[in-house]
Every structure is written in structure tokens, then in C-alpha cells.
Design an enzyme around this catalytic site. Structure first.
Site, PDB file in Angstrom:
ATOM      1  N   ASN A  59       1.844  -2.084   7.591  1.00  0.00           N
ATOM      2  CA  ASN A  59       0.192  -1.458   7.923  1.00  0.00           C
ATOM      3  C   ASN A  59      -0.580  -1.925   6.891  1.00  0.00           C
ATOM      4  OD1 ASN A  59      -1.964  -0.419   8.556  1.00  0.00           O
ATOM      5  ND2 ASN A  59      -1.242   1.661   8.225  1.00  0.00           N
ATOM      6  N   TRP A  60      -1.530  -3.270   7.283  1.00  0.00           N
ATOM      7  CA  TRP A  60      -2.137  -3.773   6.371  1.00  0.00           C
ATOM      8  C   TRP A  60      -3.467  -2.936   5.987  1.00  0.00           C
ATOM      9  CZ3 TRP A  60      -1.758  -9.729   7.738  1.00  0.00           C
ATOM     10  CH2 TRP A  60      -0.718 -10.207   7.112  1.00  0.00           C
ATOM     11  N   LYS A  61      -4.126  -1.840   7.029  1.00  0.00           N
ATOM     12  CA  LYS A  61      -4.949  -1.062   6.854  1.00  0.00           C
ATOM     13  C   LYS A  61      -6.098  -2.435   6.972  1.00  0.00           C
ATOM     14  CE  LYS A  61      -2.499   2.523   4.733  1.00  0.00           C
ATOM     15  NZ  LYS A  61      -2.217   3.551   3.816  1.00  0.00           N
TER      16      LYS A  61
ATOM     17  N   HIS B 174      -2.173   7.523  12.925  1.00  0.00           N
ATOM     18  CA  HIS B 174      -2.210   7.191  11.503  1.00  0.00           C
ATOM     19  C   HIS B 174      -2.998   8.300  10.821  1.00  0.00           C
ATOM     20  CE1 HIS B 174      -2.476   6.063   7.567  1.00  0.00           C
ATOM     21  NE2 HIS B 174      -1.351   5.352   7.709  1.00  0.00           N
TER      22      HIS B 174
ATOM     23  N   GLU C  15      -4.903   8.488   8.514  1.00  0.00           N
ATOM     24  CA  GLU C  15      -6.072   7.991   8.104  1.00  0.00           C
ATOM     25  C   GLU C  15      -7.209   7.981   9.463  1.00  0.00           C
ATOM     26  OE1 GLU C  15      -5.201   4.366   6.224  1.00  0.00           O
ATOM     27  OE2 GLU C  15      -4.137   5.502   4.531  1.00  0.00           O
TER      28      GLU C  15
ATOM     29  N   GLU D  93       5.015  10.316   8.199  1.00  0.00           N
ATOM     30  CA  GLU D  93       4.517   9.820   6.986  1.00  0.00           C
ATOM     31  C   GLU D  93       3.685  11.101   6.449  1.00  0.00           C
ATOM     32  OE1 GLU D  93       3.235   5.499   7.201  1.00  0.00           O
ATOM     33  OE2 GLU D  93       1.658   6.445   8.018  1.00  0.00           O
TER      34      GLU D  93
ATOM     35  N   GLY E  65      -0.171   6.302  -0.067  1.00  0.00           N
ATOM     36  CA  GLY E  65      -1.132   5.355  -1.047  1.00  0.00           C
ATOM     37  C   GLY E  65      -1.246   6.204  -2.403  1.00  0.00           C
TER      38      GLY E  65
ATOM     39  N   SER F  10       4.254   5.248   0.566  1.00  0.00           N
ATOM     40  CA  SER F  10       4.800   4.793  -0.858  1.00  0.00           C
ATOM     41  C   SER F  10       5.982   4.067  -0.947  1.00  0.00           C
ATOM     42  CB  SER F  10       4.570   5.624  -1.970  1.00  0.00           C
ATOM     43  OG  SER F  10       3.108   6.170  -2.163  1.00  0.00           O
TER      44      SER F  10
ATOM     45  N   GLY G  55       2.524   0.364   3.607  1.00  0.00           N
ATOM     46  CA  GLY G  55       1.220   0.150   3.480  1.00  0.00           C
ATOM     47  C   GLY G  55       1.125  -0.970   2.325  1.00  0.00           C
ATOM     48  N   GLY G  56       0.728  -0.549   1.108  1.00  0.00           N
ATOM     49  CA  GLY G  56       0.692  -1.408  -0.075  1.00  0.00           C
ATOM     50  C   GLY G  56       1.846  -2.509  -0.239  1.00  0.00           C
TER      51      GLY G  56
HETATM   52  P1  PGA Z   1       1.490   3.330   1.591  1.00  0.00           P
HETATM   53  O1  PGA Z   1       0.891   3.503   3.212  1.00  0.00           O
HETATM   54  O2  PGA Z   1       2.769   2.306   1.632  1.00  0.00           O
HETATM   55  O3  PGA Z   1       0.476   2.588   0.852  1.00  0.00           O
HETATM   56  O4  PGA Z   1       1.747   4.576   0.798  1.00  0.00           O
HETATM   57  C1  PGA Z   1       1.708   3.842   4.278  1.00  0.00           C
HETATM   58  C2  PGA Z   1       0.930   4.056   5.402  1.00  0.00           C
HETATM   59  O5  PGA Z   1      -0.191   4.613   5.336  1.00  0.00           O
HETATM   60  O6  PGA Z   1       1.502   3.523   6.513  1.00  0.00           O
END
Ligand code: PGA
Length: 249
Positions: free
Chosen positions: A9-11, A93, A95, A165, A171, A211, A232-233
Site C-alpha cells: 500500500n503505497w499511500k 483502511h 487512514e 491492521e 506506521g 509495520s 506500507g513503508g
Molecule cells: P505500515 O502501513 O506497513 O507502514 O505500517 C501498513 C498499512 O497502513 O497498510
């Protein structure tokens, strides 16, 4: 019998040059055949990523409108996604829930919209730190599933992937322990058994997110009910994404 999946997930990261060079490099890497790869770039990069990708790589959107078409400035419809060959969307998600105010009702409409358009859904659930500390993690996840996903029929559930999640792990560098992840994944699978049946539960991939990185993925993915990760990251660099693909036993 269910798929192993690593989804990036590149956000709101990667401009066009970065996105395309990532996909071009990934396509050339040596990857395990039995792991489904998925990348969710921003809406504006979907088409370019699709064109750079081969069939083995699923390009997914990070969101989808609950509406068909019309006066919804800034939104992207299921039909628009389909018209560029995008067949998977992340929905719910944390967010989107917390920053953009997407409620259970809105998320249910988005799920309906995606499924009615034959778009596969990666449906995200997860509790906040306060909810976990108040021992409400399971009840939170249960109501997220019941309110926005479990209206689907057994057949429609074939087009659903669930991502657990925990909000406190996204994050933050703080990952759920493999035991915490397994416990929640097993709970989610038991809810699918209760609502549908064992067959649907056994066929539904449940990804862990929060994470995930190469240093903790092996232990997480080794759990019997963890079928991969939503990342994500650590999905922003080809090397670490490829390492994640190789993190299944
Ligand atoms: P993260 O994000 O791996 O950077 O914690 C995961 C996500 O929000 O899908």
C-alpha cells in the site's frame, strides 16, 4: 488452498517515475511462484503501473467511490477503475476511516459498489490502542466486519481478502507480535465460519498489516492463519518488497 499474498500500500508516495521504475524492476526480479503480488499506487499512477506490470502483478486502487457516477468532485468510480483494467480495491483502511471520516455505512456502500462491479475487495479492519487496552479489540473488529462486509453472499465473499491492521501498529514501527496477529486472525476466521461456513473461512486470505518489514515478516507469515501482509513503508523499495515475497516458509 487459500492464496498467500503480499500487498504493498503505497499511500501518498511515489511519483510517476518512481512508481514505474519500481514496477519495471519488480517484474524482472526472481520471485516465488506461489505468492500473489499486489501493489496499490495512488489513483493517478494506476494506469502507468498497469501498463508497466505483467499479469502476475495485481495493481489495486487504495480506495473507490461508493457512487456510480456524477457530481462527486475528486472521486473515482468502479467503472473508471475497470476501464483501465484495475480489478482490486482496498476499502476501509484506517487512514480512510480516521482522516477522511469513512463510516461503517459508507464502507458498506463501497464494498457493495466494488463487488457489484466484479472488483475484488481488500477489506481492512483493526482496533485502536485504546480499544485494545480496554479489551475491545475483538468486539471492534467483529463490528467492523458485521457492519460493512458480512452482508455479502457466500459467492460474493470469494472476491474478498481481509486485512487485519491494528491501528497502533500502522506506521509506528510497533508490530503486533506473531501471537497477537495469529489470535486475531483465528478470531476473524471463526467469525467467517459462524456467518458463512468452514469452506468460505478456509478460502479467505487474511493479511496482517502494521509495520511489517523483512525482519519480522517470516515469523508473522509463519502463523497458520496469517496468509500474508498488507505493507506500507516496507513496500516502497523493491529490495524489501521482494524480501517480503520470500518470507513464507
Ligand atoms: P505500515 O502501513 O506497513 O507502514 O505500517 C501498513 C498499512 O497502513 O497498510
Amino acid at each position: 488452498m487459500r492464496k498467500k499474498i503480499v500487498a504493498g500500500n503505497w499511500k501518498m508516495n511515489q511519483n510517476k517515475a518512481e512508481a514505474v521504475s519500481f514496477i519495471e524492476a519488480l517484474v524482472k526480479e526472481d520471485k516465488p511462484q506461489d505468492v500473489q503480488m499486489m501493489i496499490a499506487p495512488s489513483y493517478v499512477m494506476l494506469d502507468a503501473c498497469k501498463q508497466a506490470a505483467t499479469d502476475e502483478l495485481v495493481i489495486a486502487s487504495q480506495n473507490i467511490s461508493q457512487h456510480d457516477k456524477g457530481a462527486y468532485t475528486g472521486e473515482v468510480s468502479a467503472d473508471m477503475l475497470k476501464s483501465i483494467g484495475v480489478k482490486t480495491a482496498i476499502i476501509g483502511h484506517s487512514e480512510r476511516r480516521s482522516i477522511f471520516g469513512e463510516t461503517h455505512e459508507i464502507l458498506a456502500e463501497k464494498v457493495k459498489q466494488a463487488i457489484n462491479n466484479s472488483i475484488q475487495v481488500v477489506f481492512c479492519v483493526g482496533e485502536s490502542l485504546e480499544e485494545r487496552e480496554a479489551e475491545k479489540a475483538e468486539s471492534t473488529v467483529k463490528s467492523q466486519l458485521e457492519d460493512s462486509l458480512f452482508f455479502l453472499s457466500e459467492i460474493e465473499m470469494k472476491n474478498v481478502i481481509i486485512a487485519y491492521e491494528p491501528v497502533w501498529a500502522i506506521g509506528t514501527g510497533k508490530t503486533a507480535s506473531p501471537e497477537q496477529a495469529q489470535e486475531m486472525h483465528a478470531f476473524i476466521r471463526s467469525l467467517i465460519v459462524d456467518k458463512y461456513n468452514q469452506h468460505v473461512a478456509d478460502a479467505t486470505s487474511i493479511l496482517y498489516g502494521g509495520s511489517v518489514k523483512p525482519s519480522n515478516a517470516k515469523e508473522l507469515f509463519a502463523q497458520p492463519d496469517v496468509d500474508g501482509g498488507l505493507v506500507g513503508g516496507a513496500s516502497l523499495k523493491v529490495d524489501s518488497f521482494v524480501e517480503l515475497l520470500h518470507s513464507f516458509k
